[in-house]
Design a protein around this motif. Sequence first.
Motif, short mmCIF file in Angstrom:
data_model
loop_
_atom_site.label_atom_id
_atom_site.label_comp_id
_atom_site.label_asym_id
_atom_site.label_seq_id
_atom_site.Cartn_x
_atom_site.Cartn_y
_atom_site.Cartn_z
N LEU A 82 0.76 -1.17 -0.06
CA LEU A 82 0.12 -0.14 -0.02
C LEU A 82 0.90 1.21 -0.05
O LEU A 82 0.26 2.18 -0.64
CB LEU A 82 -0.98 0.05 1.17
CG LEU A 82 -2.20 -0.94 1.33
CD1 LEU A 82 -2.65 -1.07 2.42
CD2 LEU A 82 -2.94 -0.98 0.08
N VAL A 83 2.15 1.42 0.69
CA VAL A 83 2.81 2.47 0.69
C VAL A 83 2.96 2.89 -0.70
O VAL A 83 3.28 4.06 -0.97
CB VAL A 83 4.19 2.19 1.43
CG1 VAL A 83 5.32 3.19 1.55
CG2 VAL A 83 3.97 1.52 2.83
N ASP A 84 3.53 2.03 -1.74
CA ASP A 84 3.69 2.46 -3.07
C ASP A 84 2.47 2.76 -3.78
O ASP A 84 2.79 3.45 -4.77
CB ASP A 84 4.49 1.37 -3.75
CG ASP A 84 5.97 0.99 -3.03
OD1 ASP A 84 6.44 1.94 -2.67
OD2 ASP A 84 6.26 -0.34 -3.23
N ARG A 85 1.56 2.46 -3.51
CA ARG A 85 0.00 2.79 -4.09
C ARG A 85 -0.63 3.82 -3.86
O ARG A 85 -1.57 4.68 -4.51
CB ARG A 85 -0.82 1.41 -3.97
CG ARG A 85 -0.20 0.32 -4.88
CD ARG A 85 -1.10 -0.83 -5.07
NE ARG A 85 -0.52 -1.90 -5.81
CZ ARG A 85 -0.03 -2.89 -5.22
NH1 ARG A 85 -0.12 -3.25 -4.05
NH2 ARG A 85 0.47 -4.03 -5.97
N ARG A 90 -2.20 10.76 2.54
CA ARG A 90 -3.69 10.11 2.45
C ARG A 90 -3.60 8.74 3.23
O ARG A 90 -4.40 8.61 3.86
CB ARG A 90 -4.01 9.79 1.02
CG ARG A 90 -5.41 9.25 0.94
CD ARG A 90 -5.98 9.29 -0.34
NE ARG A 90 -5.81 10.31 -1.23
CZ ARG A 90 -5.97 10.55 -2.24
NH1 ARG A 90 -5.81 9.43 -2.97
NH2 ARG A 90 -6.03 11.86 -2.85
N LEU A 91 -2.32 8.11 3.05
CA LEU A 91 -2.08 6.92 3.81
C LEU A 91 -2.14 7.06 5.35
O LEU A 91 -2.85 6.30 6.32
CB LEU A 91 -1.02 6.05 3.42
CG LEU A 91 -0.75 4.65 3.90
CD1 LEU A 91 -1.92 3.93 3.55
CD2 LEU A 91 0.79 4.21 3.70
N LEU A 92 -1.55 8.04 5.71
CA LEU A 92 -1.43 8.42 7.10
C LEU A 92 -2.68 8.88 7.97
O LEU A 92 -3.10 8.38 8.87
CB LEU A 92 -0.26 9.67 7.57
CG LEU A 92 1.05 9.15 7.37
CD1 LEU A 92 1.96 10.27 7.55
CD2 LEU A 92 1.31 8.36 8.54
N ALA A 93 -3.68 9.71 6.95
CA ALA A 93 -4.75 10.05 7.46
C ALA A 93 -5.70 8.95 7.41
O ALA A 93 -6.37 8.66 8.36
CB ALA A 93 -5.30 11.22 6.49
#
Length: 164
Positions: A82-85, A90-93
């Motif tokens: 998921l980190v690359d996508r 947005r991932l942190l939130a």
Amino acid sequence: MVERMTIGTEFSAPGHYRDAFAVREFRVMFAAYVVSMLGIVVAGLALTVQVYDRTGSPLLSALTFTLSFLPFLFGGTLLSGLVDRIPPRRLLAGCDLLSAALVAVMALPGLPIAVLLVLLFCMNLSAPLAVGTRSALLPEIMPPGAVVPARSLFRMVAQTAQIC
């Protein structure tokens, strides 16, 4: 005066904590991290006490507390794609919002203990993903001299939460 030469490395003056807090995006990210850590610690502790209160079993309550750390074994491995996508902010939130939603569900009265434990595991599954994303984002948002103090501040919060 002796100069040190390092191939491919540039030295900058050591930063200070105030240098980290001078960056607005870091202040926001740090505040979110403090709130997130408080939520994770309080949820884990509250659930451990609730399991002991409902079952009277010290073993089950200790296993509940241990379950808070178990996702760190799997979270990074299973979710690292998921980190690359997903964009890092947005991932942190998303990780924080998912954790908050799961804690809200955990607060519903009358949920079976097994459901509470699954929710706790799922809540903590995103934590390693958020830690890695946050660490990767720091060099992007911080000036070179402030990266080390910024990382240090995050570590202080995490270690204080563990001690508490």
